[in-house]
Design a protein around this motif. Structure first.
Motif, PDB file in Angstrom:
ATOM      1  N   ASP A  70       4.802  -0.880   6.189  1.00 24.69           N
ATOM      2  CA  ASP A  70       4.946  -0.946   4.736  1.00 24.69           C
ATOM      3  C   ASP A  70       3.761  -1.693   4.127  1.00 24.69           C
ATOM      4  O   ASP A  70       3.086  -2.475   4.802  1.00 24.69           O
ATOM      5  CB  ASP A  70       6.220  -1.706   4.345  1.00 24.69           C
ATOM      6  N   VAL A  72       3.320  -4.281   0.861  1.00 32.11           N
ATOM      7  CA  VAL A  72       4.091  -5.031  -0.130  1.00 32.11           C
ATOM      8  C   VAL A  72       3.146  -5.867  -0.992  1.00 32.11           C
ATOM      9  O   VAL A  72       2.009  -6.136  -0.606  1.00 32.11           O
ATOM     10  CB  VAL A  72       5.137  -5.948   0.539  1.00 32.11           C
ATOM     11  N   ARG A  74       2.381  -9.525  -3.302  1.00 30.49           N
ATOM     12  CA  ARG A  74       2.381 -10.928  -2.886  1.00 30.49           C
ATOM     13  C   ARG A  74       3.787 -11.528  -2.874  1.00 30.49           C
ATOM     14  O   ARG A  74       4.037 -12.543  -2.220  1.00 30.49           O
ATOM     15  CB  ARG A  74       1.450 -11.751  -3.772  1.00 30.49           C
ATOM     16  N   ASN A  75       4.729 -10.893  -3.598  1.00 30.45           N
ATOM     17  CA  ASN A  75       6.101 -11.396  -3.649  1.00 30.45           C
ATOM     18  C   ASN A  75       7.055 -10.615  -2.753  1.00 30.45           C
ATOM     19  O   ASN A  75       8.257 -10.868  -2.768  1.00 30.45           O
ATOM     20  CB  ASN A  75       6.612 -11.359  -5.095  1.00 30.45           C
ATOM     21  N   GLY A  76       6.517  -9.664  -2.001  1.00 26.31           N
ATOM     22  CA  GLY A  76       7.350  -8.898  -1.076  1.00 26.31           C
ATOM     23  C   GLY A  76       7.888  -7.595  -1.631  1.00 26.31           C
ATOM     24  O   GLY A  76       8.607  -6.877  -0.929  1.00 26.31           O
ATOM     25  N   ASP A  77       7.569  -7.237  -2.879  1.00 24.40           N
ATOM     26  CA  ASP A  77       8.006  -5.956  -3.436  1.00 24.40           C
ATOM     27  C   ASP A  77       7.292  -4.813  -2.724  1.00 24.40           C
ATOM     28  O   ASP A  77       6.067  -4.858  -2.513  1.00 24.40           O
ATOM     29  CB  ASP A  77       7.694  -5.886  -4.935  1.00 24.40           C
ATOM     30  N   ILE A  78       8.047  -3.776  -2.374  1.00 27.03           N
ATOM     31  CA  ILE A  78       7.481  -2.663  -1.607  1.00 27.03           C
ATOM     32  C   ILE A  78       6.606  -1.782  -2.504  1.00 27.03           C
ATOM     33  O   ILE A  78       7.024  -1.330  -3.565  1.00 27.03           O
ATOM     34  CB  ILE A  78       8.595  -1.818  -0.974  1.00 27.03           C
ATOM     35  N   ASP A 199       4.703  -5.119  11.190  1.00 27.42           N
ATOM     36  CA  ASP A 199       4.846  -6.036  10.060  1.00 27.42           C
ATOM     37  C   ASP A 199       4.131  -5.489   8.837  1.00 27.42           C
ATOM     38  O   ASP A 199       3.043  -4.911   8.933  1.00 27.42           O
ATOM     39  CB  ASP A 199       4.272  -7.414  10.399  1.00 27.42           C
ATOM     40  N   ALA A 200       4.744  -5.671   7.678  1.00 30.32           N
ATOM     41  CA  ALA A 200       4.185  -5.160   6.428  1.00 30.32           C
ATOM     42  C   ALA A 200       2.834  -5.801   6.119  1.00 30.32           C
ATOM     43  O   ALA A 200       2.579  -6.953   6.466  1.00 30.32           O
ATOM     44  CB  ALA A 200       5.151  -5.421   5.279  1.00 30.32           C
ATOM     45  N   GLN A 202       0.733  -7.449   3.462  1.00 27.75           N
ATOM     46  CA  GLN A 202       0.990  -8.123   2.189  1.00 27.75           C
ATOM     47  C   GLN A 202      -0.297  -8.246   1.395  1.00 27.75           C
ATOM     48  O   GLN A 202      -1.263  -8.850   1.841  1.00 27.75           O
ATOM     49  CB  GLN A 202       1.606  -9.503   2.407  1.00 27.75           C
ATOM     50  N   LYS A 425      -3.269 -11.449   0.536  1.00 32.18           N
ATOM     51  CA  LYS A 425      -2.782 -12.729   0.040  1.00 32.18           C
ATOM     52  C   LYS A 425      -3.393 -13.864   0.851  1.00 32.18           C
ATOM     53  O   LYS A 425      -3.429 -13.830   2.075  1.00 32.18           O
ATOM     54  CB  LYS A 425      -1.255 -12.782   0.133  1.00 32.18           C
TER      55      LYS A 425
END
Length: 545
Positions: A70, A72, A74-78, A199-200, A202, A425
């Motif tokens: 994935d 995402v 910086r706040n984890g939104d996909i 792992d996504a 970021q 990030k």
């Protein structure tokens, strides 16, 4: 283990006295064990070799489908994610004669808008061996096919890349090709990471702030009927890109919906003469080369530049609306009031080669190879005679991308450190970059930029509660090699908080049109500046929460 096996094979469990039948059975048992062990060892070795690759794959009906991590914010939104999907396929030769009508009816039932019953019957009876009936079929369509359980009518399982934010991050995140490989944006730049890791990834981008940029730039593009609009926000200390929008845009899930030209990421691929923002650099050069801050220049009339024969080669003028507060202005006032005549005189006092060397120091003379892609080549001056030196002082004759400009202004305003940007990030820590300007000169520039935003053309970017330093720019474009008074590019660059910058913002509008509200004026003060002000008003609570 093998020695024991050999002994059993030779003598049996009772030694040499065992009968011939017993030894024969043990011989067979040992042989089977040996074959099984060899197969097990071979398979273990194969899995060991495949391991890292297979760990990235997801199984489905004895098929392996490529996995992609994935993306995402910086706040984890996909921002990007692989979703299981499938194509509906027909293998005609595998359809049993008694099932042909049922297969045709099932095709029509699952895909009524694509195939009538007559079309489906024709497909089932065609001579083709393989037909892909529907790419990326919906869950409901696939369920109809699966429940029918008819030979020859199958689901080819695949993974499809989805972008929940769609157009919002189209340029920054990019998209993948049919093979799942990244073709643009972060998908291309970080393709190896995305295919080799679970792992996504970021990014430094913030969906909330990106949404504000997108909304306000879209509004500006419509209100001022611009050809394009773009905006960027960078952390002045870490180099993190927090927002990055380029309009027009495209839909990464439906690339055919928009012209291919919309995929051009203008902040990095379009080259402009960006006008008066270059006066920031001209002022920095003057301070660096010892020109007194108190020295005044006569600006009440056009400034002539003579050639070697004593003839006027060019007259430097200001725009019609320019009204100097007094006939002679000092260094700070020239930048504050964006005076071309004064800027040209300052530039001609600089040592030969100073401008060229300074822009090279700021990496503005060529393409930038950044972590997330390469910019277009800039178009610097080919020669540096008096006319060229004078016009570069106020941003004519030296064309760069908006990214070049953002990084250059950030460097001279943040304490003199050139920081390369990143889309990943980062944590706040020691600033890593190149020193390009003395800290004390940078400290003298910031109050001037603050006055521009507080007292002159940048006033519409003011936001209560924070000091913003900035500079406006209105640059005329060229048509057939000549300056076109009806086409221009407007921009505003800002740093905040002005006394110790944490962020640098740039907004650029390409060919804005005048409005009733602006009495027909197309300058930055009437479009780029208020657009920036609206952006800042919305994002400041998010940045300093």
């Amino acid at each position: 283990m093998f020695e024991v096996g050999k002994d059993i094979f030779k003598h049996g469990f009772t030694g040499a006295r065992a009968d011939t039948m017993t030894r024969g059975r043990l011989k067979t048992l040992y042989t089977v064990f040996l074959i099984a062990f060899v197969l097990f060892a071979g398979r273990t070795l194969q899995l060991g070799i495949m391991g890292p690759n297979r760990a990235r794959l997801a199984g489905a009906d004895n098929e392996w489908l490529v996995h992609r991590a994935d993306i995402v914010d910086r706040n984890g939104d996909i921002l990007a994610k692989n979703v299981a999907s499938g194509h509906i396929i027909l293998r005609n030769k595998a359809v049993r004669e008694k099932d042909r009508e049922a297969v045709a009816q099932t095709i029509h039932q699952a895909l009524p808008y694509e195939y009538s019953l007559a079309d489906a019957i024709e497909l089932v009876n065609s001579s083709k061996r393989f037909i892909r009936l529907k790419k990326y079929a919906s869950d409901a369509q696939r369920e109809i096919i699966q429940n029918a359980k008819l030979e020859g009518l199958e689901i080819e399982k695949v993974q499809t890349r989805k972008y929940p934010k769609r157009r919002l991050f189209s340029h920054a995140v990019g998209f993948v090709g049919e093979d799942g490989r990244g073709l643009e944006g972060a998908e291309r730049v970080y393709n190896d990471y995305l295919t080799e890791n679970k792992d996504a990834l970021q990014l430094s981008l913030d969906s909330r702030i990106q949404s504000v940029f997108y909304e306000q730039l879209s509004f500006a593009m419509q209100k001022y009927q611009t050809k394009a609009a773009m905006g960027m926000l960078m952390n002045s200390r870490t180099g993190e890109i927090i927002a990055m929008v380029s309009l027009p845009d495209f839909d990464p899930e439906n690339l055919r919906a928009d012209p291919v030209s919309h995929r051009l990421f203008k902040p990095m691929r379009s080259v402009y003469e960006l006008g008066s923002i270059f006066k920031i650099f001209n002022t920095a050069l003057a301070l660096e080369n010892g020109i007194s801050e108190d020295k005044e220049y006569y600006v009440a009339k056009p400034f002539p530049i003579y050639d070697k024969h004593g003839r006027v080669a060019k007259k430097i003028t200001d725009i019609r609306s320019f009204k100097p507060p007094r006939p002679s202005l000092n260094l700070e006032e020239i930048m504050m009031h964006s005076c071309n005549v004064g800027s040209a005189q300052i530039a001609l006092e600089l040592p030969d080669g100073a401008q060229k060397e300074f822009f090279e120091r700021l990496h503005m003379d060529k393409a930038l190879n950044l972590e997330f892609g390469r910019t277009e080549n800039s178009l610097p001056q080919r020669k540096w005679g008096p006319v060229e030196r004078a016009t570069v002082a106020f941003g004519q004759g030296y064309a760069v991308t908006p990214m070049h400009l953002l990084l250059g202004v950030n460097a001279v305003a943040n304490g003199g450190i050139y920081i390369y940007p990143t889309l990943q990030k980062r944590s706040v820590g020691v600033v890593h970059g190149e020193r390009v300007l003395a800290d004390e000169i940078s400290a003298k520039l910031r109050p001037i930029m603050l006055r521009v935003a507080e007292e002159t053309s940048g006033k519409r970017a003011r936001v209560a509660g924070i000091q913003i330093g900035g500079k406006t720019s209105t640059a005329e474009k060229y048509t057939n090699g000549k300056i076109d008074n009806k086409r221009n590019v407007t921009a505003f660059v800002g740093v905040f908080p002005a006394n110790a910058p944490q962020y640098t913002i740039l907004v650029v509008l390409d060919e804005p049109q005048g409005t009733k509200e602006s009495w027909g004026w197309r300058t930055a003060a009437w479009n780029a500046v208020p657009t920036t002000g609206k952006i800042l008003d919305s994002i400041l609570p998010l940045l300093f929460e």
